[in-house]
Design a protein around this motif. Structure first.
Motif, PDB file in Angstrom:
ATOM      1  N   HIS A 403     -70.487  78.481  90.289  1.00  0.00           N
ATOM      2  CA  HIS A 403     -70.597  79.850  90.794  1.00  0.00           C
ATOM      3  C   HIS A 403     -71.070  80.843  89.741  1.00  0.00           C
ATOM      4  O   HIS A 403     -71.145  82.039  90.021  1.00  0.00           O
ATOM      5  CB  HIS A 403     -69.245  80.314  91.354  1.00  0.00           C
ATOM      6  N   ASN A 404     -71.366  80.368  88.504  1.00  0.00           N
ATOM      7  CA  ASN A 404     -71.814  81.264  87.446  1.00  0.00           C
ATOM      8  C   ASN A 404     -70.842  82.412  87.209  1.00  0.00           C
ATOM      9  O   ASN A 404     -71.245  83.555  86.979  1.00  0.00           O
ATOM     10  CB  ASN A 404     -73.214  81.797  87.748  1.00  0.00           C
ATOM     11  N   GLY A 405     -69.557  82.099  87.321  1.00  0.00           N
ATOM     12  CA  GLY A 405     -68.522  83.086  87.081  1.00  0.00           C
ATOM     13  C   GLY A 405     -67.889  82.884  85.712  1.00  0.00           C
ATOM     14  O   GLY A 405     -68.448  82.230  84.832  1.00  0.00           O
ATOM     15  N   GLN A 406     -66.699  83.438  85.538  1.00  0.00           N
ATOM     16  CA  GLN A 406     -65.962  83.305  84.290  1.00  0.00           C
ATOM     17  C   GLN A 406     -64.518  82.940  84.590  1.00  0.00           C
ATOM     18  O   GLN A 406     -63.924  83.453  85.547  1.00  0.00           O
ATOM     19  CB  GLN A 406     -65.997  84.610  83.479  1.00  0.00           C
ATOM     20  N   LEU A 407     -63.957  82.060  83.770  1.00  0.00           N
ATOM     21  CA  LEU A 407     -62.537  81.714  83.836  1.00  0.00           C
ATOM     22  C   LEU A 407     -61.975  81.921  82.436  1.00  0.00           C
ATOM     23  O   LEU A 407     -62.300  81.183  81.505  1.00  0.00           O
ATOM     24  CB  LEU A 407     -62.337  80.276  84.300  1.00  0.00           C
ATOM     25  N   ILE A 408     -61.152  82.950  82.274  1.00  0.00           N
ATOM     26  CA  ILE A 408     -60.697  83.388  80.960  1.00  0.00           C
ATOM     27  C   ILE A 408     -59.183  83.266  80.879  1.00  0.00           C
ATOM     28  O   ILE A 408     -58.467  83.721  81.783  1.00  0.00           O
ATOM     29  CB  ILE A 408     -61.133  84.837  80.684  1.00  0.00           C
ATOM     30  N   LEU A 409     -58.713  82.676  79.804  1.00  0.00           N
ATOM     31  CA  LEU A 409     -57.277  82.545  79.565  1.00  0.00           C
ATOM     32  C   LEU A 409     -56.859  83.529  78.485  1.00  0.00           C
ATOM     33  O   LEU A 409     -57.516  83.658  77.452  1.00  0.00           O
ATOM     34  CB  LEU A 409     -56.936  81.119  79.112  1.00  0.00           C
ATOM     35  N   SER A 410     -55.752  84.224  78.723  1.00  0.00           N
ATOM     36  CA  SER A 410     -55.111  85.016  77.671  1.00  0.00           C
ATOM     37  C   SER A 410     -53.620  84.715  77.725  1.00  0.00           C
ATOM     38  O   SER A 410     -53.015  84.706  78.797  1.00  0.00           O
ATOM     39  CB  SER A 410     -55.362  86.515  77.867  1.00  0.00           C
ATOM     40  N   SER A 411     -53.050  84.426  76.569  1.00  0.00           N
ATOM     41  CA  SER A 411     -51.641  84.029  76.545  1.00  0.00           C
ATOM     42  C   SER A 411     -51.012  84.407  75.220  1.00  0.00           C
ATOM     43  O   SER A 411     -51.622  84.263  74.157  1.00  0.00           O
ATOM     44  CB  SER A 411     -51.507  82.524  76.781  1.00  0.00           C
ATOM     45  N   ILE A 412     -49.769  84.892  75.308  1.00  0.00           N
ATOM     46  CA  ILE A 412     -48.942  85.152  74.134  1.00  0.00           C
ATOM     47  C   ILE A 412     -47.723  84.245  74.241  1.00  0.00           C
ATOM     48  O   ILE A 412     -46.960  84.364  75.212  1.00  0.00           O
ATOM     49  CB  ILE A 412     -48.519  86.622  74.054  1.00  0.00           C
ATOM     50  N   PRO A 413     -47.554  83.311  73.311  1.00  0.00           N
ATOM     51  CA  PRO A 413     -46.399  82.411  73.391  1.00  0.00           C
ATOM     52  C   PRO A 413     -45.094  83.177  73.524  1.00  0.00           C
ATOM     53  O   PRO A 413     -44.841  84.144  72.807  1.00  0.00           O
ATOM     54  CB  PRO A 413     -46.461  81.642  72.063  1.00  0.00           C
ATOM     55  N   GLY A 414     -44.297  82.752  74.491  1.00  0.00           N
ATOM     56  CA  GLY A 414     -43.024  83.403  74.746  1.00  0.00           C
ATOM     57  C   GLY A 414     -43.086  84.522  75.757  1.00  0.00           C
ATOM     58  O   GLY A 414     -42.047  85.012  76.217  1.00  0.00           O
ATOM     59  N   GLU A 415     -44.313  84.959  76.112  1.00  0.00           N
ATOM     60  CA  GLU A 415     -44.447  86.087  77.040  1.00  0.00           C
ATOM     61  C   GLU A 415     -45.219  85.736  78.311  1.00  0.00           C
ATOM     62  O   GLU A 415     -45.342  86.575  79.192  1.00  0.00           O
ATOM     63  CB  GLU A 415     -45.133  87.267  76.340  1.00  0.00           C
ATOM     64  N   GLY A 416     -45.778  84.532  78.390  1.00  0.00           N
ATOM     65  CA  GLY A 416     -46.480  84.135  79.604  1.00  0.00           C
ATOM     66  C   GLY A 416     -47.973  83.956  79.384  1.00  0.00           C
ATOM     67  O   GLY A 416     -48.477  84.031  78.267  1.00  0.00           O
ATOM     68  N   ALA A 417     -48.669  83.709  80.476  1.00  0.00           N
ATOM     69  CA  ALA A 417     -50.115  83.461  80.417  1.00  0.00           C
ATOM     70  C   ALA A 417     -50.791  84.103  81.620  1.00  0.00           C
ATOM     71  O   ALA A 417     -50.167  84.303  82.671  1.00  0.00           O
ATOM     72  CB  ALA A 417     -50.404  81.961  80.388  1.00  0.00           C
ATOM     73  N   GLU A 418     -52.067  84.427  81.453  1.00  0.00           N
ATOM     74  CA  GLU A 418     -52.855  84.993  82.547  1.00  0.00           C
ATOM     75  C   GLU A 418     -54.209  84.303  82.602  1.00  0.00           C
ATOM     76  O   GLU A 418     -54.868  84.122  81.576  1.00  0.00           O
ATOM     77  CB  GLU A 418     -53.053  86.495  82.362  1.00  0.00           C
ATOM     78  N   PHE A 419     -54.592  83.897  83.805  1.00  0.00           N
ATOM     79  CA  PHE A 419     -55.927  83.360  84.053  1.00  0.00           C
ATOM     80  C   PHE A 419     -56.690  84.393  84.875  1.00  0.00           C
ATOM     81  O   PHE A 419     -56.219  84.838  85.925  1.00  0.00           O
ATOM     82  CB  PHE A 419     -55.857  82.033  84.800  1.00  0.00           C
ATOM     83  N   ARG A 420     -57.870  84.742  84.375  1.00  0.00           N
ATOM     84  CA  ARG A 420     -58.721  85.732  85.043  1.00  0.00           C
ATOM     85  C   ARG A 420     -59.968  85.024  85.553  1.00  0.00           C
ATOM     86  O   ARG A 420     -60.721  84.420  84.781  1.00  0.00           O
ATOM     87  CB  ARG A 420     -59.098  86.843  84.069  1.00  0.00           C
ATOM     88  N   VAL A 421     -60.169  85.099  86.867  1.00  0.00           N
ATOM     89  CA  VAL A 421     -61.331  84.491  87.505  1.00  0.00           C
ATOM     90  C   VAL A 421     -62.277  85.606  87.925  1.00  0.00           C
ATOM     91  O   VAL A 421     -61.898  86.476  88.715  1.00  0.00           O
ATOM     92  CB  VAL A 421     -60.929  83.656  88.742  1.00  0.00           C
ATOM     93  N   GLU A 422     -63.483  85.596  87.381  1.00  0.00           N
ATOM     94  CA  GLU A 422     -64.512  86.550  87.800  1.00  0.00           C
ATOM     95  C   GLU A 422     -65.585  85.804  88.571  1.00  0.00           C
ATOM     96  O   GLU A 422     -66.082  84.771  88.117  1.00  0.00           O
ATOM     97  CB  GLU A 422     -65.134  87.261  86.596  1.00  0.00           C
ATOM     98  N   LEU A 423     -65.952  86.334  89.740  1.00  0.00           N
ATOM     99  CA  LEU A 423     -66.928  85.679  90.600  1.00  0.00           C
ATOM    100  C   LEU A 423     -67.992  86.675  91.036  1.00  0.00           C
ATOM    101  O   LEU A 423     -67.682  87.842  91.316  1.00  0.00           O
ATOM    102  CB  LEU A 423     -66.242  85.096  91.843  1.00  0.00           C
TER     103      LEU A 423
END
Length: 434
Positions: A403-423
């Motif tokens: 889909h020519n999008g983006q899948l970006i991970l941001s995470s701080i150990p001990g505080e959780g993680a976020e996955f960002r999907v751009e389409l």
């Protein structure tokens, strides 16, 4: 530089004695080499920085920066560390030769030297360098091929899984559609019949307030009043159950996109609702799992996107399941006593051409050394038997490559993680995969 071009290699001569430089440069140019000259260590470092040579002939005893220091400086720089350095010196002590090799020299020529010896050693080092470059290129090609094979394997596995899922969904619809429609279609008249019978019984009671002893005994044994009251509740519960089954079937149909064209316009909020509906049992607390709170922040008037609908549903399912796994495996003792396992799902329009879904959890997060490998096929942080490491790798392929999008991970150990999907909102040509 191939074997045919060894003689035209660029060689830097570093020596503070002009006669030595003239002798070496004349000899090398007679053999077809391109030669540059530096009369001290400082000039040599500047010359290498301006243009990297293929090989360096380096004297040891020079005023200012000596040959050992020049060699160490070049070897400590990643940009110049691969340049072969041959020491050319009048010093013939074994300890000096050992030090020359310790600081990174590849060979050592003692003055006075023979032309044939110098040429042989230069050709030998240039051939070694050429072979190393070929080997590096082959290694890069092998890694690229290995990566492509792994990606192809993941894609084949996921296609097989999706085919099996579609067959399962089609079978479920085929087997359950008729009986569900039959039950659903008959519940309303059944409910009406029950109400009519109850109304008739109540009329009988009004007309004949004193039933016979046999009727009275039978009514008490059957608990007729309870039956009359509970029968209506029972049919209402059946209607609720059928409605729940219809919702599950609809969610499953939306998720698998059975009998729909691959590329179509979809509502991302509808996709999210269907996935959450299907995995609701994983969010509810029981003896085995913790209860997980879901907070949704949906953008108003989010535009529809044109995409491979079934695949995007698969990505959403993978990422939410990944967040659930993270929260369920988190050690509650590591959080505050009032820690509430939560998943935040946010949709937004990034710009006129793109939309985004963010899925965040407040689990233990992902260690920095693992984040760069998280999208690699078959890499997983889960214990054996809990996953094959395909979910995130497949999601990356679907979002980025299809889909020519983006899948970006941001995470701080001990505080959780976020996955960002751009389409992209509208389809654009797929990227070529090397």
């Amino acid at each position: 530089m191939n074997n045919q071009n060894l003689a035209s290699a660029d060689i830097l001569i570093v020596d503070d004695v002009p006669e030595n430089i003239r002798l070496l440069s004349t000899m090398l140019m007679d053999f077809g080499f391109r030669v540059r000259k530096s009369i001290n260590g400082k000039m040599a470092l500047m010359a290498v920085k301006a243009l990297k040579p293929d090989l360096i002939l380096l004297d040891i005893n020079m005023q200012g920066i000596n040959g050992y220091q020049v060699c160490e400086a070049l070897k400590n720089n990643p940009d110049t560390s691969e340049i072969p350095i041959i020491f050319v010196s009048a010093i013939n002590q074994i300890e000096d030769k050992i030090k020359a090799f310790q600081v990174g020299g590849v060979d050592y020529i003692t003055k006075p030297f023979q032309v044939e010896e110098v040429m042989a050693r230069i050709h030998n080092q240039l051939k070694i360098q050429n072979l190393q470059r070929d080997l590096q290129l082959q290694n890069q090609q092998l890694k690229a091929t290995q990566k492509q094979l792994a990606a192809t394997q993941v894609e084949l596995i996921q296609k097989e899984k999706m085919v099996a899922l579609n067959q399962l969904v089609a079978g479920i619809f085929h087997e359950l559609n008729n009986p569900i429609n039959f039950i659903s279609g008959n519940l309303d008249p059944a409910y009406q019949y029950v109400e009519d019978i109850i109304e008739l019984i109540n009329l009988y009671r009004q007309e004949y307030p004193h039933p016979s002893p046999q009727i009275l005994a039978r009514s008490e044994k059957l608990e007729l009043d309870f039956i009359l009251e509970d029968l209506q509740k029972l049919i209402r519960s059946l209607k609720t159950g059928i409605k729940r089954i219809d919702q599950i079937m609809l969610a499953l149909r939306i998720f698998s996109r059975t009998n729909e064209a691959e590329m179509k316009s979809i509502d991302l909020h509808e996709c999210l609702n269907s996935v959450l509906h299907l995995i609701r049992h994983r969010l509810q607390g029981n003896n085995h799992n913790i209860e997980i709170k879901v907070i949704q922040q949906k953008a108003e008037n989010l535009p529809f996107i044109t995409c491979y609908a079934g695949l995007i549903n698969q990505v959403i399912m993978n990422l939410i399941n990944n967040a659930i796994d993270s929260l369920q495996s988190a050690d509650s003792q590591a959080h505050e006593s009032d820690w509430v396992p939560t998943i935040w799902i946010t949709t937004e329009q990034v710009n006129p051409n793109r939309v985004a879904i963010r899925i965040r959890d407040n689990g233990m997060g992902i260690a920095p050394e693992l984040q760069s490998r998280l999208f690699d096929p078959f890499f997983t942080t889960k214990t054996v038997g809990q996953g094959m490491g395909l979910g995130l790798a497949t999601s990356y392929q679907i979002v980025v490559e299809k889909h020519n999008g983006q899948l970006i991970l941001s995470s701080i150990p001990g505080e959780g993680a976020e996955f960002r999907v751009e389409l992209p909102i509208a389809p654009i040509p797929q990227r070529s995969v090397s």
